[in-house]
Motif scaffolding. Structure first.
Motif, PDB file in Angstrom:
ATOM      1  N   ILE A  40      39.201 -40.480  94.974  1.00  0.00           N
ATOM      2  CA  ILE A  40      37.795 -40.213  94.723  1.00  0.00           C
ATOM      3  C   ILE A  40      37.565 -39.972  93.241  1.00  0.00           C
ATOM      4  CG2 ILE A  40      37.232 -39.359  97.026  1.00  0.00           C
ATOM      5  CD1 ILE A  40      37.804 -36.570  96.120  1.00  0.00           C
ATOM      6  N   LYS A  47      39.095 -45.667  89.188  1.00  0.00           N
ATOM      7  CA  LYS A  47      39.608 -45.945  90.539  1.00  0.00           C
ATOM      8  C   LYS A  47      39.974 -47.415  90.717  1.00  0.00           C
ATOM      9  CE  LYS A  47      35.763 -44.532  92.473  1.00  0.00           C
ATOM     10  NZ  LYS A  47      34.987 -44.193  91.262  1.00  0.00           N
ATOM     11  N   GLU A 165      36.206 -49.246  97.952  1.00  0.00           N
ATOM     12  CA  GLU A 165      34.884 -48.933  98.474  1.00  0.00           C
ATOM     13  C   GLU A 165      34.495 -49.836  99.637  1.00  0.00           C
ATOM     14  OE1 GLU A 165      32.008 -48.097  95.574  1.00  0.00           O
ATOM     15  OE2 GLU A 165      33.462 -47.175  94.228  1.00  0.00           O
ATOM     16  N   THR A 195      39.414 -46.269  98.046  1.00  0.00           N
ATOM     17  CA  THR A 195      38.598 -45.558  97.068  1.00  0.00           C
ATOM     18  C   THR A 195      37.208 -45.431  97.674  1.00  0.00           C
ATOM     19  OG1 THR A 195      37.463 -47.337  95.917  1.00  0.00           O
ATOM     20  CG2 THR A 195      39.744 -46.917  95.278  1.00  0.00           C
ATOM     21  N   THR A 196      36.550 -44.357  97.345  1.00  0.00           N
ATOM     22  CA  THR A 196      35.196 -44.194  97.884  1.00  0.00           C
ATOM     23  C   THR A 196      34.398 -43.202  97.059  1.00  0.00           C
ATOM     24  OG1 THR A 196      33.916 -43.617  99.849  1.00  0.00           O
ATOM     25  CG2 THR A 196      35.973 -42.421  99.527  1.00  0.00           C
ATOM     26  N   HIS A 197      33.089 -43.368  97.149  1.00  0.00           N
ATOM     27  CA  HIS A 197      32.171 -42.399  96.558  1.00  0.00           C
ATOM     28  C   HIS A 197      31.747 -41.378  97.578  1.00  0.00           C
ATOM     29  CE1 HIS A 197      30.984 -45.395  93.387  1.00  0.00           C
ATOM     30  NE2 HIS A 197      31.346 -44.318  92.758  1.00  0.00           N
ATOM     31  N   LEU A 199      32.255 -38.588  99.809  1.00  0.00           N
ATOM     32  CA  LEU A 199      33.271 -37.563  99.987  1.00  0.00           C
ATOM     33  C   LEU A 199      33.472 -37.232 101.451  1.00  0.00           C
ATOM     34  CD1 LEU A 199      32.434 -35.349  96.915  1.00  0.00           C
ATOM     35  CD2 LEU A 199      34.287 -36.974  97.193  1.00  0.00           C
ATOM     36  N   ALA A 202      35.960 -39.763 102.586  1.00  0.00           N
ATOM     37  CA  ALA A 202      37.307 -39.456 102.117  1.00  0.00           C
ATOM     38  C   ALA A 202      37.882 -38.315 102.941  1.00  0.00           C
ATOM     39  CB  ALA A 202      37.264 -39.067 100.643  1.00  0.00           C
TER      40      ALA A 202
END
Ligand SMILES: Nc1ncnc2c1ncn2[C@@H]1O[C@H](COP(=O)(O)OP(=O)(O)OP(=O)(O)O)[C@@H](O)[C@H]1O
Ligand SMILES: [Mg+2]
Lengths: 308, 250
Positions: A40, A47, A165, A195-197, A199, A202
């Motif tokens: 994150i 990322k 993402e 990977t991610t925005h 949260l 995640a």
């Protein structure tokens, strides 16, 4: 447990005539085999750069990385036989339908026709795409296109999947179907690097988290490891009733809309709730969320643009 | 999974040629467009007998177009669709990916080639083994054009750069070189242009094709020289593609 990925002092500098940008500045990271790692960080944290080095499409400028026991720079061939990736902002061929996308991706990777057909049908069903399997991509919505891409890599025989993402632009139900697919892959002992925005995503999916900011790894570990790193592990929300001065003495205070939000320690949290009971003030209290941990570590919300 | 070259190549040809052709049959005649435009001009304004130059040029240009389509498709897949990254992170090797892509562009060129081949039989005067000469010439040209297209594509950041660079390359490879007219016509304008033309492999290819169709005299020695230069150009470009093309970003 053997490491599916091992990075040491990884650096990447993008150079162009008249300038450069250090996207990674000495990152150390391990991902145990069979786990889901959620990377994150804010926009521009590095990322994608990290993921592209790991998936052998970008060279590092310093440091080393091993993926599945092989060096990504000198021994990429052995890595490539066992990985698959969905790049950020990748799009499927618009003249093909989801069934063809998965089927041809698999045969391109070397699967036989029979296996490719079976695995394609399976992956499409799992991602809720069977209804659209014969619709060409140009007539599919953005979310369905993204899911088709997820189906492609899920159907592959890769042991380690890189997903940059994967759920951006998906509605909540579609997101869940991608989550389910990821969980199922993890159960089958595949390693997922994501990977991610988001949260919450995640948090929901990852066995381990890694927090990247301005090319540096601020923290990595399980959710609990990260919570333990948070300076103030409790979050309190309260409307009015307390004088601002008093609240401020308990921890980090900020105004969120109509309410006060306070990050605080365990002792202070107890004291504050006792005081609230005495005064008859409504107060909500709980352990910090991943979002709060992020906020405390980075000093800014994940949605705030990273500095260039 | 280990790489399985034939399966990979077959899959890439299906994805990149057969499926789009089936969904959009206009692709089938697309490669005919620009060679036919030249042919048309020659028919309208050319001297009698100029038409066969158009046919010879059409064969050369159709194969050359394989290189520029390859370049723009590869750039599109790399920059817009990010498909190249998916191929990199897979058992597929760069050489396999490019061979598959280059063959699929060749498939697109087949209808055009067929039309020009028929015209060449009608209007040309094939010399002994002329068909074989043309076949070999076009294969070498295909290797040259594909290697060039691939190498350029790995350096271009997006498709608009392709649109910028392709017309320039085509001036050097298909307008200045005597693909559509005899070499002497060029000499009449300027001897420097002749030297420039000799630098373009298409000149040598066109000489072979024109010779094979009986348009210009072609001695055995001349033919071997042309073929030697073309072979060298193809080999050099192949070598550059194998060593300098960027499959992975540095
Ligand atoms: N090809 C490139 N050339 C120059 N700079 C680049 C390039 N790619 C990325 N950068 C820079 O490197 C830094 C890290 O970018 P990266 O794409 O890895 O971030 P990210 O964490 O994936 O961001 P996002 O959440 O927006 O996808 C940014 O400052 C970016 O501007
Ligand atoms: Mg990114």
């Amino acid at each position: 447990m053997p490491q599916a990925l091992l990075a040491r002092g990884l650096c990447r500098r993008y150079s162009w005539s008249g300038g450069h940008q250090d996207a990674l500045r000495g990152v150390d990271l391990e991902v145990p085999t069979g786990t889901v790692l959620g990377l994150i960080g804010r926009n521009g944290a590095g990322k994608t750069t990290f993921l592209r080095i790991a998936s052998t499409s970008l060279l590092p400028t310093a440091g080393s990385m091993q993926v599945l026991g092989h060096d990504v720079v000198t021994d990429a061939v052995n890595v490539r036989e066992r990985i698959a990736v969905i790049p950020q902002e990748s799009r499927p061929f618009y003249w093909m339908n989801p069934r063809e996308l998965v089927y041809y991706y698999l045969t391109m990777r070397g699967e036989t026709h029979r296996v490719a057909r079976e695995k394609a049908a399976e992956a499409l069903a799992e991602l809720g795409l069977t209804r659209w399997e014969n619709t060409v991509v140009s007539r599919l919505s953005g979310g369905l296109r993204r899911r088709a891409m997820v189906a492609m890599v899920m159907a592959s025989d890769a042991e380690l999947l890189f997903l940059d993402e994967p759920t951006t632009g998906l509605d909540p139900i579609a997101r869940r179907s991608v989550w389910e697919a990821i969980r199922k892959a993890a159960k089958a002992n595949r390693t997922i690097f994501l990977t991610t925005h988001y949260l919450d995503e995640a948090d929901a999916l990852s066995d381990r988290l890694a927090l990247l900011e301005s090319g540096k790894l601020l923290a990595s570990g399980t959710r609990d490891d990260l919570a333990a790193l948070a300076r103030r592990p409790y979050r309190v929300e309260v409307s009015d009733g307390f004088p601002e001065e008093e609240l401020r003495s308990y921890g980090d205070l900020s105004r969120v809309g109509e309410r006060w939000m306070l990050f605080t320690g365990e002792k202070e949290a107890r004291e504050l709730s006792r005081r609230a009971l005495e005064k008859g003030i409504r107060l909500s209290l709980g352990p910090v969320s991943l979002e709060d941990i992020f906020l405390q570590m980075v000093g800014q919300d994940i949605s705030v643009e990273g500095e260039e | 999974m280990r790489e399985h070259k034939l399966r990979s190549i077959a899959a890439i040809i299906s994805m990149n040629a057969f499926l789009p052709m089936r969904r959009q049959p206009l692709f089938l005649i697309n490669t005919l467009a620009s060679p036919f435009s030249f042919l048309f001009f020659l028919a309208v304004v050319g001297r009698p007998g100029a038409l066969i130059y158009g046919v010879a040029g059409g064969l050369v240009l159709t194969v050359l177009s394989v290189g520029s389509s390859l370049q723009s498709d590869l750039t599109h897949y790399k920059a817009d669709l990010k498909y190249q990254e998916m191929a990199v992170a897979s058992p597929v090797k760069a050489s396999t990916y490019v061979t598959g892509m280059a063959l699929s562009e060749f498939v697109f060129a087949i209808p055009g080639m067929a039309v020009f081949a028929v015209l060449s039989v009608i209007y040309g005067h094939y010399i002994f083994l002329g068909g074989l000469v043309i076949f070999a010439t076009l294969i070498l040209l295909w290797v040259f054009a594909s290697a060039l297209g691939f190498t350029l594509a790995t350096y271009l950041a997006d498709v608009r750069e392709t649109f910028m660079i392709s017309p320039l390359i085509s001036i050097f490879l298909s307008v200045v070189p005597p693909v559509y007219y005899p070499l002497e016509s060029l000499a009449r304008i300027s001897p420097y242009l002749v030297w420039l033309a000799y630098a373009a492999p298409t000149t040598w290819a066109a000489q072979l094709v024109q010779g094979a169709l009986g348009i210009i005299p072609l001695s055995l020695f001349q033919g071997l020289e042309d073929a030697g230069v073309l072979l060298a150009a193809a080999a050099i470009l192949f070598f550059i593609a194998a060593t300098k093309a960027k499959w992975r970003e540095t």
